[in-house]
Motif scaffolding. Structure first.
Motif, PDB file in Angstrom:
ATOM      1  N   ALA A 142      -2.271   5.073  -4.019  1.00  0.00           N
ATOM      2  CA  ALA A 142      -3.961   4.805  -3.265  1.00  0.00           C
ATOM      3  C   ALA A 142      -4.678   4.325  -4.661  1.00  0.00           C
ATOM      4  O   ALA A 142      -4.750   4.485  -5.951  1.00  0.00           O
ATOM      5  CB  ALA A 142      -4.397   6.201  -3.008  1.00  0.00           C
ATOM      6  N   ASP A 143      -5.877   3.495  -3.949  1.00  0.00           N
ATOM      7  CA  ASP A 143      -6.646   2.577  -5.198  1.00  0.00           C
ATOM      8  C   ASP A 143      -6.300   1.909  -6.237  1.00  0.00           C
ATOM      9  O   ASP A 143      -6.724   2.112  -7.611  1.00  0.00           O
ATOM     10  CB  ASP A 143      -7.600   3.939  -5.228  1.00  0.00           C
ATOM     11  N   THR A 144      -4.589   2.039  -6.873  1.00  0.00           N
ATOM     12  CA  THR A 144      -4.419   1.562  -7.707  1.00  0.00           C
ATOM     13  C   THR A 144      -4.108  -0.220  -7.832  1.00  0.00           C
ATOM     14  O   THR A 144      -3.961  -0.756  -9.234  1.00  0.00           O
ATOM     15  CB  THR A 144      -3.213   2.128  -8.739  1.00  0.00           C
ATOM     16  N   ALA A 149       0.950  -1.173   0.327  1.00  0.00           N
ATOM     17  CA  ALA A 149      -0.412   0.290   0.503  1.00  0.00           C
ATOM     18  C   ALA A 149       0.990   1.377  -0.011  1.00  0.00           C
ATOM     19  O   ALA A 149       1.152   2.321  -0.497  1.00  0.00           O
ATOM     20  CB  ALA A 149      -0.627   0.218   1.284  1.00  0.00           C
ATOM     21  N   GLY A 152       0.199  -2.595 -10.241  1.00  0.00           N
ATOM     22  CA  GLY A 152      -0.723  -1.684  -9.061  1.00  0.00           C
ATOM     23  C   GLY A 152       0.247  -0.080  -9.385  1.00  0.00           C
ATOM     24  O   GLY A 152       1.120  -0.310 -11.214  1.00  0.00           O
TER      25      GLY A 152
END
Length: 609
Positions: free
Chosen positions: A139-141, A134, A176
């Motif tokens: 973020a959020d990928t 993380a 990501g």
């Protein structure tokens, strides 16, 4: 569904009635299922077009109907519609049971569902595998591959226990973004069977390695763990040596950037993967070894604690570790920084402050034997805060670093005169040759900053196999396809100086020198003693002999000054140090740093050493 003027609902195709959700005189909403038909083993809902009331049912469950046959008579608009049954989408304000089951299954492997495992990491001052990923990825990928797999041990343990205790089979991995660019990222999970390599996490790695190859994506590997796992018994194997993970990962070398992070214990198969990486980042509490304590003891080689096997001080000095990190967070920050050099130009082109470049004129003393710090030169010459030195703990006489000029990445190779006067030893040659391969593989131009009296010689040096090691600089340097340039800061003597120019001063696109430069086929003092031995030996008076020797050395220095080299065309120019960036800028072209545009590798691999 279709509705005739009398509001008849008919069958859209032939089938069997398997359900009638609403009874006669029941209100329904537009989009509600009136009849469910089965055809070709698939169930299809026949829906209401409008709000209304079911006035007649023409079929029953189990009836076989034909296309166009009457199913239901619907009276549209009856009543105010306030109590009309709503479509399934409107009915379902809560989560569907099947979706909820899938979500719950995923949650089993997340940190929130494993408080004991997380607490163990906290006790050791460590982060979890998912926390590291993380931190690495934007973020959020993150798109995770294989989160539902578990260890192949159902012949030993219940499936329920394996799902709960071995989530993702001990390897969290997927795709990501890092600073907006795609990347494959994977982390062994030490809280699951000590981060060992199991049947299914090997398969997961193989899958991601294939994705990296097909998409030309960098790979970041967190390699904490103990290697192969003998406890997986759900497959017929003898030794498991047909595992393909190591082959597939090694094949990525030279094709995409490979970043390895060792945090904590990294042994056996995990260390093998780590060693294939272009850059190895390790934390202060790491211990890296090709065999862990159990393997060492099993081989009759003694009993050791894990942190005694290959601690950071040993691996940093030995050249295994490129970048030393304080902790997990620092390691991730270094990985992100390293990857930034393989993304092409960064930001809008600019220039370093003129005043900073003028400082270069004073960083090398006029006294030719006075030592100076080459890192100050490198830090001033290139973009501010852009220099990332690799493998600093190994072969201190050779500096290898990534840097930028006007935001464009390149490689820097420099001699450090504080170690052996800048002479190149066997380790220094290996370090340089390997770094040149890395730059060449990923289209990074190279700047050589030369200040060397030559290769290290003598019986002690020859015991390190210098002939072979020194040759690596010529072999790699002469076969580079990226643009190179050489700036001679001070000493440029003999074969060592030629090696700092890819084999000779005409090999780079430019070879220029600063006013402090001096040149010769070998060190001046040695050249005078060798070339003028007869004349010196003929002088009996020792003081007179020394006076003549110093005079001859001074004359040789005058002949070997940079301006004379330039006057005879052996170098391209002697320049104001403050103009060095103008020369370096000529190395960049439209292909610089854009390794991902190639159809295939340009080098078979980047040598591990």
């Amino acid at each position: 569904m279709s509705a005739d003027p009398e509001h008849a609902v008919t069958a859209p195709f032939a089938g069997i009635v398997v359900a009638i959700p609403h009874a006669r005189d029941e209100r329904v909403g537009a989009g509600s299922a009136l009849v469910v038909l089965e055809a070709m083993k698939m169930e299809h809902e026949v829906l209401a077009d409008v709000d209304g009331v079911v006035r007649a049912l023409a079929v029953a469950v189990g009836d076989v109907v034909q296309e166009g046959q009457l199913l239901v008579t619907l009276e549209p608009g009856a009543g105010d519609g306030a109590e009309a049954a709503q479509a399934p989408e409107a009915q379902s304000r809560g989560e569907r049971a099947d979706l909820r089951a899938v979500r719950e299954r995923h949650e089993i492997g997340l940190d929130d569902a494993r408080p004991e495992a997380v607490a163990q990491r906290r006790e050791r001052g460590r982060r979890t595998a998912r926390e590291n990923l993380a931190d690495l990825l934007d973020a959020d990928t993150f798109v995770e591959y294989g989160p539902l797999v578990f260890a192949a041990q159902e012949r030993r343990r219940s499936r329920e226990e394996l799902i709960a205790r071995t989530p993702a089979d001990g390897l969290v991995g997927g795709i990501g973004d890092v600073d907006g660019r795609r990347c494959v990222a994977m982390s062994y999970d030490y809280t699951v069977l000590a981060g060992t390599q199991g049947l299914r996490n090997h398969a997961k790695k193989d899958r991601l390695f294939e994705v990296a190859e097909r998409r030309r994506l960098p790979v970041v590997l967190f390699a904490e763990g103990g290697g192969g796992r003998p406890g997986d018994v759900d497959m017929p194997i003898v030794a498991g040596l047909d595992c393909r993970a190591f082959e597939l990962f090694a094949q990525l070398s030279g094709l995409v950037p490979l970043v390895g992070i060792a945090s904590g214990y990294c042994f056996a198969g995990n260390a093998a993967l780590l060693g294939c990486c272009d850059v190895v980042i390790a934390t202060e509490d790491s211990s890296i070894g090709m065999g862990g304590p159990a393997m060492i003891e099993g081989g009759g080689l003694g009993v050791f604690e894990p942190d005694e096997v290959g601690p950071i001080d040993v691996q940093y000095a030995g050249g295994v570790v490129d970048l030393r990190a304080a902790d997990d967070a620092d390691a991730v920050a270094l990985a992100r920084r390293y990857l930034s050099y393989f993304r092409g130009a960064r930001g809008a082109p600019g220039t370093a402050a003129v005043a900073e470049q003028e400082q270069l004129r004073e960083l090398i003393p006029e006294q030719r034997k006075r030592v100076y710090h080459v890192r100050r030169v490198v830090g001033t010459l290139f973009d501010e805060s852009s220099v990332l030195e690799l493998r600093r703990g190994f072969a201190p006489g050779m500096l290898t670093a990534l840097a930028r000029v006007d935001g464009r990445p390149l490689g820097v190779l420099a001699n450090d005169p504080t170690h052996l006067g800048g002479a190149i030893d066997a380790d220094g040659a290996d370090k340089a040759a390997r770094f040149l391969q890395l730059c060449d593989a990923f289209e990074l131009p190279v700047v050589f900053l030369c200040d060397t009296p030559g290769f290290m010689v003598g019986p002690a040096a020859e015991r390190t196999a210098t002939v072979r090691h020194f040759a690596r600089m010529f072999l790699v340097g002469a076969n580079l396809s990226v643009p190179t340039g050489t700036i001679v800061l001070r000493k440029g003597y003999g074969l060592g100086a030629q090696a700092m120019a890819g084999g000779g001063f005409k090999a780079p696109l430019f070879t220029v020198a600063w006013p402090t430069s001096e040149f010769g086929g070998m060190g001046l003092e040695g050249a005078v003693r060798l070339g003028m031995r007869r004349e010196l030996d003929a002088i009996e008076d020792e003081r007179e002999r020394e006076r003549l020797f110093e005079q001859m050395v001074a004359a040789a220095y005058e002949r070997g000054q940079g301006v004379n080299m330039a006057a005879y065309g052996e170098i391209d120019d002697v320049i104001d140090p403050a103009d060095s960036r103008r020369w370096i800028a000529t190395l960049f072209d439209e292909h610089s740093g854009k390794w991902w545009r190639r159809d295939r590798k340009k080098r078979p691999h980047v040598d591990a050493w």
